[in-house]
Write an enzyme that holds these catalytic residues in place. Structure first.
Site, PDB file in Angstrom:
ATOM      1  N   ASN A 151       0.881  -1.178  -0.088  1.00 13.56           N
ATOM      2  CA  ASN A 151       0.129  -0.173   0.038  1.00 13.56           C
ATOM      3  C   ASN A 151       0.956   1.158   0.042  1.00 13.56           C
ATOM      4  O   ASN A 151       0.307   2.367  -0.375  1.00 13.56           O
ATOM      5  CB  ASN A 151      -0.988   0.037   1.181  1.00 13.56           C
ATOM      6  N   GLN A 179      -4.684  -4.022  -2.195  1.00 15.27           N
ATOM      7  CA  GLN A 179      -4.084  -2.909  -2.901  1.00 15.27           C
ATOM      8  C   GLN A 179      -3.953  -3.309  -4.357  1.00 15.27           C
ATOM      9  O   GLN A 179      -3.506  -2.508  -5.305  1.00 15.27           O
ATOM     10  CB  GLN A 179      -2.794  -2.201  -2.262  1.00 15.27           C
ATOM     11  N   CYS A 323       0.164   5.839   8.605  1.00 13.00           N
ATOM     12  CA  CYS A 323      -0.550   4.941   8.080  1.00 13.00           C
ATOM     13  C   CYS A 323      -2.067   5.409   8.183  1.00 13.00           C
ATOM     14  O   CYS A 323      -2.894   4.861   7.626  1.00 13.00           O
ATOM     15  CB  CYS A 323      -0.138   3.581   8.081  1.00 13.00           C
TER      16      CYS A 323
HETATM   17  C1  LIG Z   1      -2.865  -3.769   1.904  1.00 10.80           C
HETATM   18  C2  LIG Z   1      -3.995  -3.322   2.819  1.00 10.80           C
HETATM   19  N1  LIG Z   1      -4.537  -4.421   3.691  1.00 10.80           N
HETATM   20  C3  LIG Z   1      -5.638  -4.165   4.261  1.00 10.80           C
HETATM   21  C4  LIG Z   1      -6.245  -2.945   4.454  1.00 10.80           C
HETATM   22  C5  LIG Z   1      -7.524  -2.658   5.326  1.00 10.80           C
HETATM   23  O1  LIG Z   1      -8.661  -2.637   4.638  1.00 10.80           O
HETATM   24  P1  LIG Z   1      -9.719  -1.884   5.264  1.00 10.80           P
HETATM   25  O2  LIG Z   1      -9.640  -0.536   5.191  1.00 10.80           O
HETATM   26  O3  LIG Z   1     -10.919  -2.556   4.211  1.00 10.80           O
HETATM   27  O4  LIG Z   1     -10.195  -2.599   6.600  1.00 10.80           O
HETATM   28  C6  LIG Z   1      -5.801  -1.746   3.733  1.00 10.80           C
HETATM   29  C7  LIG Z   1      -6.186  -0.476   4.008  1.00 10.80           C
HETATM   30  O5  LIG Z   1      -5.514   0.514   3.849  1.00 10.80           O
HETATM   31  C8  LIG Z   1      -4.530  -2.047   2.850  1.00 10.80           C
HETATM   32  O6  LIG Z   1      -3.969  -1.098   2.323  1.00 10.80           O
END
Ligand SMILES: Cc1ncc(COP(=O)(O)O)c(C=O)c1O
Length: 380
Positions: A151, A179, A323
């Site tokens: 991300n 992502q 983050c």
């Molecule tokens: C790589 C990654 N995994 C998980 C998440 C979490 O997703 P959610 O915002 O739907 O909880 C994010 C959100 O930024 C992410 O970038």
């Protein structure tokens, strides 16, 4: 002021077609999908249609898709579900150092509860270190978690190699594709993945709804207990409108896949070229990357202040140092890549999206050039 949004990795705006589909579901599809009558069956049909769209987007069977309340919940469901389904002795859980906190903090909680958890190193390019993974797999493992695209840097991970190494040692693979979905073609069969997490709001769907792909036959213990929804894998009356929004976003993402990522790559590369021409600028992350992301450090700059100055000027980006909103914790991703602390604090993430135009990229580049120059002048 004409604002420019270059923070699509944080979240994306809703596609108008998604809004329309969700509005219809909110207003008209109010039955409980578990009810036997007509109203219930309308809602059931809407949920199942969405399941098919999501399955098609990632190359899965509809029965292998479990709807969740977020990408975070999908990651937690996979990690905890695999951990709790194990017999003694507990197998190890290996997670890459650059996973999202949805994986890392869940793994940390499991470690506190007595599960053996180990972190797999990454290279300075931002790629999972396959030699370290292979070494750590020698003692066997229950699960390996490696994301598809990071991300913060956008770097695409070598999932094919990860799966090959993990499966050779009998370990399952969880791939956080939050992502990657909508940016890359994702096929769970081609990747031979066991579990894959996605989240609607990263590809123009609503917030608060995600999904976990669970390969048929994978042993997973449910941790939300209650009704028999989602084939006993996730209790709770379905978020029908949210799921409809996710399904619609998945259908559109699939249609846009051939056209949109290459368009964004051209704009991203143009932005990157302009910004790398600033003295003391460097890119974080190397090799294959998703087409919309660039992460840059500007020597001597305090990224938090730069992000705030840019926001005042009408440009929304995010600092690699935060983050979650308000968090000033230095990026664990850039630190794991071995970036010196000063460069971690000086890093900014730009993430483009479907609405991004060439004019916006020109304007954004000029705003960053001015803001960096101004901050440096003040420091002198
Ligand atoms: C790589 C990654 N995994 C998980 C998440 C979490 O997703 P959610 O915002 O739907 O909880 C994010 C959100 O930024 C992410 O970038």
């Amino acid at each position: 002021m004409q604002r420019i949004y270059l923070d699509h990795n944080a979240t994306t705006p809703l596609d108008p077609r998604v809004v329309e589909a969700m509005t219809g579901a909110l207003a008209g599809t109010y039955g409980n999908p578990s009810s036997l009558h007509w109203f219930g069956q309308q809602a059931r049909a809407a949920v199942e249609e969405a399941r098919e769209s999501v399955a098609r987007l990632v190359g899965a069977q509809p029965a292998e898709i479990v709807f969740t309340a977020s990408g975070t919940e999908a990651d937690n469901m996979a990690l905890r579900g695999v951990a709790l389904a194990q017999r003694e002795p507990r197998g190890r859980l290996l997670v890459s150092a650059i996973e999202h906190h949805a994986v890392l903090h869940c793994a940390r909680a499991l470690a506190e509860e007595g599960w053996p958890v180990e972190t797999v190193r990454v290279t300075s390019a931002g790629l999972v270190d396959l030699e370290d993974l292979e070494r750590k797999l020698e003692a066997g493992a229950a699960l390996v978690a490696v994301m598809l695209a990071n991300n913060e840097t956008g770097v695409v991970q070598p999932l094919g190699d990860v799966v090959r190494l993990a499966h050779a040692r009998g370990a399952l693979v969880l791939c956080d594709a939050v992502q990657a979905v909508g940016k890359l073609s994702v096929d769970v069969r081609a990747l031979d993945i066991d579990l894959l997490a996605l989240s609607a709001h990263k590809f123009y769907g609503p917030k608060g709804v995600g999904a976990l792909y669970v390969r048929r036959g994978t042993r997973l213990k449910a941790f939300v207990r209650g009704g028999a929804q989602e084939r006993n894998r996730r209790a709770g009356t379905e978020n029908v409108a949210g799921v409809v929004g996710l399904g619609c976003a998945a259908r559109i993402a699939r249609e846009e896949l051939a056209r949109e990522p290459p368009r964004e790559a051209v704009l991203r590369d143009a932005l990157e070229e302009r910004l790398l021409a600033i003295a003391g600028a460097r890119r974080n992350g190397d090799g294959a990357r998703v087409s919309n992301t660039t992460n840059l450090s500007f020597d001597g700059i305090e990224a938090e202040s730069l992000v705030m100055a840019l926001d005042l000027a009408g440009l929304a980006v995010s600092s690699g140092a935060a983050c979650a909103a308000g968090a000033v914790e230095p990026s664990h991703v850039l630190r794991a890549m071995g970036l010196p602390p000063a460069l971690v604090q000086a890093s900014v993430r730009f993430s483009l999206g479907r609405g991004t135009t060439r004019e916006e990229i020109e304007e954004a580049a000029a705003l960053v050039e001015q803001a960096v120059a101004r901050q440096r002048a003040r420091r002198r």
